[in-house]
Design an enzyme around this catalytic site. Structure first.
Site, PDB file in Angstrom:
ATOM      1  N   HIS A 173       2.711  -5.421 -10.041  1.00  0.00           N
ATOM      2  CA  HIS A 173       2.319  -4.013  -9.986  1.00  0.00           C
ATOM      3  C   HIS A 173       1.653  -3.607 -11.306  1.00  0.00           C
ATOM      4  O   HIS A 173       0.625  -2.935 -11.310  1.00  0.00           O
ATOM      5  CB  HIS A 173       3.541  -3.106  -9.771  1.00  0.00           C
ATOM      6  CG  HIS A 173       4.244  -3.264  -8.458  1.00  0.00           C
ATOM      7  ND1 HIS A 173       5.584  -3.543  -8.350  1.00  0.00           N
ATOM      8  CD2 HIS A 173       3.800  -3.169  -7.183  1.00  0.00           C
ATOM      9  CE1 HIS A 173       5.931  -3.602  -7.083  1.00  0.00           C
ATOM     10  NE2 HIS A 173       4.875  -3.393  -6.343  1.00  0.00           N
ATOM     11  N   LYS A 183      14.158   1.881   5.063  1.00  0.00           N
ATOM     12  CA  LYS A 183      15.315   1.202   4.469  1.00  0.00           C
ATOM     13  C   LYS A 183      15.776   1.863   3.163  1.00  0.00           C
ATOM     14  O   LYS A 183      14.993   2.471   2.450  1.00  0.00           O
ATOM     15  CB  LYS A 183      14.963  -0.265   4.231  1.00  0.00           C
ATOM     16  CG  LYS A 183      13.616  -0.404   3.626  1.00  0.00           C
ATOM     17  CD  LYS A 183      13.119  -1.822   3.608  1.00  0.00           C
ATOM     18  CE  LYS A 183      11.756  -1.764   2.949  1.00  0.00           C
ATOM     19  NZ  LYS A 183      10.977  -2.830   2.773  1.00  0.00           N
ATOM     20  N   ARG A 241      -2.351  -9.581  -2.467  1.00  0.00           N
ATOM     21  CA  ARG A 241      -1.902 -10.825  -3.066  1.00  0.00           C
ATOM     22  C   ARG A 241      -2.562 -12.023  -2.408  1.00  0.00           C
ATOM     23  O   ARG A 241      -3.118 -12.883  -3.052  1.00  0.00           O
ATOM     24  CB  ARG A 241      -0.384 -10.962  -2.949  1.00  0.00           C
ATOM     25  CG  ARG A 241       0.332 -10.115  -3.959  1.00  0.00           C
ATOM     26  CD  ARG A 241       1.760  -9.925  -3.597  1.00  0.00           C
ATOM     27  NE  ARG A 241       1.861  -9.010  -2.484  1.00  0.00           N
ATOM     28  CZ  ARG A 241       2.939  -8.298  -2.208  1.00  0.00           C
ATOM     29  NH1 ARG A 241       4.009  -8.431  -2.957  1.00  0.00           N
ATOM     30  NH2 ARG A 241       2.955  -7.474  -1.193  1.00  0.00           N
ATOM     31  N   SER A 294       8.595  -7.470  -4.823  1.00  0.00           N
ATOM     32  CA  SER A 294       9.844  -6.818  -5.233  1.00  0.00           C
ATOM     33  C   SER A 294      11.023  -7.416  -4.463  1.00  0.00           C
ATOM     34  O   SER A 294      12.135  -7.507  -4.989  1.00  0.00           O
ATOM     35  CB  SER A 294       9.767  -5.313  -4.979  1.00  0.00           C
ATOM     36  OG  SER A 294       8.773  -4.729  -5.779  1.00  0.00           O
TER      37      SER A 294
HETATM   38  P1  ADP Z   1       6.099  -4.791  -2.203  1.00  0.00           P
HETATM   39  O1  ADP Z   1       4.917  -4.979  -1.270  1.00  0.00           O
HETATM   40  O2  ADP Z   1       6.268  -5.911  -3.188  1.00  0.00           O
HETATM   41  O3  ADP Z   1       7.381  -4.354  -1.557  1.00  0.00           O
HETATM   42  P2  ADP Z   1       5.252  -2.106  -2.924  1.00  0.00           P
HETATM   43  O4  ADP Z   1       5.493  -1.474  -1.611  1.00  0.00           O
HETATM   44  O5  ADP Z   1       5.824  -1.387  -4.094  1.00  0.00           O
HETATM   45  O6  ADP Z   1       5.744  -3.583  -3.139  1.00  0.00           O
HETATM   46  O7  ADP Z   1       3.708  -2.352  -3.085  1.00  0.00           O
HETATM   47  C1  ADP Z   1       2.777  -1.409  -3.464  1.00  0.00           C
HETATM   48  C2  ADP Z   1       1.410  -2.059  -3.519  1.00  0.00           C
HETATM   49  O8  ADP Z   1       1.405  -3.040  -4.546  1.00  0.00           O
HETATM   50  C3  ADP Z   1       0.983  -2.798  -2.257  1.00  0.00           C
HETATM   51  O9  ADP Z   1      -0.422  -2.637  -2.100  1.00  0.00           O
HETATM   52  C4  ADP Z   1       1.289  -4.233  -2.568  1.00  0.00           C
HETATM   53  O10 ADP Z   1       0.445  -5.109  -1.838  1.00  0.00           O
HETATM   54  C5  ADP Z   1       0.978  -4.277  -4.033  1.00  0.00           C
HETATM   55  N1  ADP Z   1       1.667  -5.352  -4.728  1.00  0.00           N
HETATM   56  C6  ADP Z   1       2.979  -5.630  -4.760  1.00  0.00           C
HETATM   57  N2  ADP Z   1       3.245  -6.728  -5.493  1.00  0.00           N
HETATM   58  C7  ADP Z   1       2.036  -7.166  -5.955  1.00  0.00           C
HETATM   59  C8  ADP Z   1       1.617  -8.273  -6.750  1.00  0.00           C
HETATM   60  N3  ADP Z   1       2.472  -9.177  -7.197  1.00  0.00           N
HETATM   61  N4  ADP Z   1       0.320  -8.398  -6.995  1.00  0.00           N
HETATM   62  C9  ADP Z   1      -0.577  -7.503  -6.508  1.00  0.00           C
HETATM   63  N5  ADP Z   1      -0.254  -6.453  -5.749  1.00  0.00           N
HETATM   64  C10 ADP Z   1       1.031  -6.278  -5.473  1.00  0.00           C
END
Ligand code: ADP
Length: 163
Positions: free
Chosen positions: A19, A43, A92, A130
């Site tokens: 992030h 959730k 990703r 995450s």
């Molecule tokens: P996750 O998808 O890991 O549960 P979030 O809902 O907080 O996390 O994700 C928010 C945004 O950040 C989404 O667009 C997700 O694809 C992106 N994201 C999460 N982890 C990464 C990462 N390691 N690299 C690039 N983008 C990421």
């Protein structure tokens, strides 16, 4: 309209270095970036809203044009209200694409003036989520370079409280 203010929405439960990598890239592209914690996911999160906001604030402290906020309800309503026309999402791998396309098309239907901008993280973060971070931490594993140090401390504390 020039797209000077962008929003980066997510659950950030907790914020990872993936992030942070996306935040760094987006902050270089836009005048102002708002990292916004989504509150209405089905959730129950591991970290409370305040904890997630606090970890994000610490993680973005180095950028003057980045701030942290939270919202519930539809993202497009939040964006309209705050005069934002760009949403940032991280991609990703190809596996993210299907879901992200659905989301982007749905949002565009609801708010035709907006654009979703996809950013690619550095290669070290391609497999970082995450969910895996929470799993590794719950089993006592080392998170090394996957999360900021204050986040790994918060995870350790959280799981020692749960025992
Ligand atoms: P996750 O998808 O890991 O549960 P979030 O809902 O907080 O996390 O994700 C928010 C945004 O950040 C989404 O667009 C997700 O694809 C992106 N994201 C999460 N982890 C990464 C990462 N390691 N690299 C690039 N983008 C990421």
């Amino acid at each position: 309209m020039k797209h000077r203010r962008a929003v980066y929405p997510g659950s950030f439960d907790p914020v990872t270095n993936g992030h942070v990598d996306i935040i760094r890239r987006a902050s270089a592209l836009f005048d102002e970036l708002v990292v916004a914690v989504l509150l209405n996911r089905g959730k129950t999160p591991l970290f409370s809203t305040e904890e997630r906001l606090d970890m994000l604030r610490k993680s973005v402290a180095g950028w003057r044009n980045v701030r942290v906020d939270s919202f519930s309800g539809l993202m497009v309503d939040y964006m309209r209200k705050n005069d934002m026309a760009v949403a940032i999402r991280g991609l990703r791998a190809v596996s993210d694409l299907e879901y992200e396309f659905q989301l982007a098309h749905t949002n565009r239907t609801l708010y035709p003036e907006m654009e979703t901008v996809f950013l690619m993280p550095g290669e070290n973060y391609v497999y970082l989520t995450s969910t895996t971070v929470r799993e590794v931490a719950s089993l006592g594993g080392e998170l090394g370079t996957q999360v900021p140090r204050h986040v790994s401390l918060a995870l350790r504390k959280k799981f020692s409280e749960k025992k």
